[in-house]
Design a protein around this motif. Structure first.
Motif, PDB file in Angstrom:
ATOM      1  N   ALA A 134      29.488  16.386 -19.541  1.00 32.47           N
ATOM      2  CA  ALA A 134      29.104  14.969 -19.556  1.00 32.47           C
ATOM      3  C   ALA A 134      30.123  14.106 -18.813  1.00 32.47           C
ATOM      4  O   ALA A 134      29.754  13.167 -18.105  1.00 32.47           O
ATOM      5  CB  ALA A 134      28.952  14.490 -20.993  1.00 32.47           C
ATOM      6  N   ARG A 186      29.698  14.720 -15.069  1.00 31.36           N
ATOM      7  CA  ARG A 186      28.439  14.124 -14.618  1.00 31.36           C
ATOM      8  C   ARG A 186      28.558  12.609 -14.523  1.00 31.36           C
ATOM      9  O   ARG A 186      28.122  11.993 -13.543  1.00 31.36           O
ATOM     10  CB  ARG A 186      27.313  14.506 -15.583  1.00 31.36           C
ATOM     11  CG  ARG A 186      25.934  13.970 -15.198  1.00 31.36           C
ATOM     12  CD  ARG A 186      24.874  14.492 -16.157  1.00 31.36           C
ATOM     13  NE  ARG A 186      23.541  14.041 -15.773  1.00 31.36           N
ATOM     14  CZ  ARG A 186      22.954  12.960 -16.238  1.00 31.36           C
ATOM     15  NH1 ARG A 186      23.589  12.175 -17.119  1.00 31.36           N
ATOM     16  NH2 ARG A 186      21.748  12.617 -15.846  1.00 31.36           N
ATOM     17  N   ARG A 187      29.155  11.992 -15.543  1.00 30.05           N
ATOM     18  CA  ARG A 187      29.307  10.533 -15.548  1.00 30.05           C
ATOM     19  C   ARG A 187      30.209  10.065 -14.403  1.00 30.05           C
ATOM     20  O   ARG A 187      29.916   9.077 -13.721  1.00 30.05           O
ATOM     21  CB  ARG A 187      29.885  10.094 -16.899  1.00 30.05           C
ATOM     22  CG  ARG A 187      30.034   8.584 -17.031  1.00 30.05           C
ATOM     23  CD  ARG A 187      30.473   8.194 -18.423  1.00 30.05           C
ATOM     24  NE  ARG A 187      31.789   8.722 -18.761  1.00 30.05           N
ATOM     25  CZ  ARG A 187      32.019   9.612 -19.709  1.00 30.05           C
ATOM     26  NH1 ARG A 187      31.019  10.111 -20.405  1.00 30.05           N
ATOM     27  NH2 ARG A 187      33.240  10.036 -19.964  1.00 30.05           N
ATOM     28  N   SER A 201      21.060  16.008 -18.704  1.00 28.61           N
ATOM     29  CA  SER A 201      22.188  15.488 -19.471  1.00 28.61           C
ATOM     30  C   SER A 201      22.500  16.440 -20.620  1.00 28.61           C
ATOM     31  O   SER A 201      21.734  17.366 -20.905  1.00 28.61           O
ATOM     32  CB  SER A 201      21.878  14.093 -20.006  1.00 28.61           C
ATOM     33  OG  SER A 201      20.724  14.135 -20.822  1.00 28.61           O
TER      34      SER A 201
END
Length: 370
Positions: A147, A150-151, A176
């Protein structure tokens, strides 16, 4: 539309040779490879044989560029060049060191991945959701790790989209991961008492920092660590942070609790010059890892004794205080104001991440009339 480059060559070296093709019934001539970032100049060759060899090389370059989507006069946004430009801009910005560090790392990792795929020198439009999905799969060891990557990568591509270089963010379509909120866990009352006692015995500076974090909801590593005499009024009853001294970027004035004020008076903060740091009594503040290091030593002992868990951090004191306020008053507006959040949605997400979604009392549940 099929475009077929051809060579114009003459053994008369006084005539310029070139690669040409037709587009929309117009002839386009390419004399050298400089416009593609390639070193290829046939007309500089001194013999017909070497000129022809260089022309064949130029033809191959043009064919390759056309396959990548190049057209005459079109601005080329190459993956490597765009990401390097973004990093250069980022490093000269006012973003936090941690944000710059994390963004730099994930951008460099993506460039290395693009190099392995042999697309680093291609147009950014070749990056698809599946490309990013494949890249992110390398960080699938935990949901939280995935996460975060990815963010951070999404933030990079958002900036590229904002500049009109790409139409859509390819990270948006990737899968996600649901991250269970465990880091920065709040303390129970028993844990809090044990922690405060251990911190008090370990370090005066750390204890004062923890009081600022819990009693005044300040963030430890920037807002607390960099406090100077000038942040307080004459009698040390009000603390004021300017816009560039806190995360909200707004001026904050907070009353100083008596327990903190007594400590400040006991260490002579009232007689310091305005620019002097309250922890060092010097113009130079503590180093940025000081409180983290102090807390790590205390935490190790507390975890070993089973008083707290590895998921408790220095920020757990702030989170515990927010939980305490919300449990007492059930007032989301109050939480937003005390935390200086930009919006109530931020406060709501904050409380959800701390497991504060549960209904408070039986009265809040629907009742049957019978």
């Amino acid at each position: 539309m099929q475009i077929t480059p051809k060579i114009f060559f003459s053994e008369d070296l006084s005539k310029r040779s070139y690669v040409y093709f037709f587009i929309n019934q117009k002839r386009v001539r390419i004399y050298q490879g400089a416009q593609f970032g390639k070193s290829c100049s046939p007309n500089l060759k001194k013999t017909a044989k070497s000129r022809l060899r260089e022309l064949i090389l130029l033809e191959d370059i043009v064919i390759a560029e056309l396959k990548k989507g190049w057209l005459l006069g079109q601005k080329r946004w190459l993956i490597g060049e765009v990401l390097k430009s973004m990093l250069a801009e980022l490093n000269s910005s006012s973003y936090s060191k941690k944000y710059i560090r994390d963004t730099t790392i994930v951008s460099q990792e993506f460039m290395e991945y693009a190099r392995v795929l042999d697309i680093l020198n291609m147009e950014v439009d070749v990056i698809t959701t599946s490309t990013v999905e494949s890249f992110l799969s390398r960080f699938d060891s935990s949901s939280a790790y995935y996460a975060i990557k990815r963010r951070t990568l999404s933030a990079v591509f958002n900036k590229i989209v904002q500049r009109g270089i790409m139409k859509t963010n390819p990270v948006k379509g990737t899968s996600s991961r649901r991250v269970e909120a465990v880091h920065n866990q709040s303390f129970s009352e028993k844990q809090l008492d044990g922690c405060l006692e251990a911190v008090r015995e370990a370090s005066d500076n750390l204890y004062l920092c923890v009081l600022f974090v819990y009693c005044m909801l300040l963030r430890p590593h920037k807002e607390v660590r960099l406090l100077t005499r000038g942040n307080f009024n004459d009698d040390l009853t009000i603390l004021t942070l300017s816009g560039d001294q806190n995360k909200s970027k707004r001026i904050r004035s907070i009353p100083v609790p008596d327990n903190i004020r007594k400590i400040l008076l006991s260490i002579g903060v009232q007689v310091l010059s305005d620019q002097v740091n309250i922890f060092t009594s010097d113009f130079k503040p503590l180093n940025e890892f000081y409180f983290s290091t102090c807390w790590a030593r205390v935490k190790t002992k507390l975890v070993r004794k089973g008083i707290i868990t590895p998921n408790h951090t220095l920020y757990s004191f702030r989170h515990s205080a927010i939980c305490s306020v919300f449990k007492r008053d059930k007032d989301l507006h109050l939480v937003q104001r005390l935390c200086s959040h930009q919006s109530m949605m931020t406060s709501l997400k904050y409380l959800r991440s701390l497991g504060m979604e549960q209904v408070g009392t039986l009265d809040e549940l629907p009742q049957l009339k019978r």
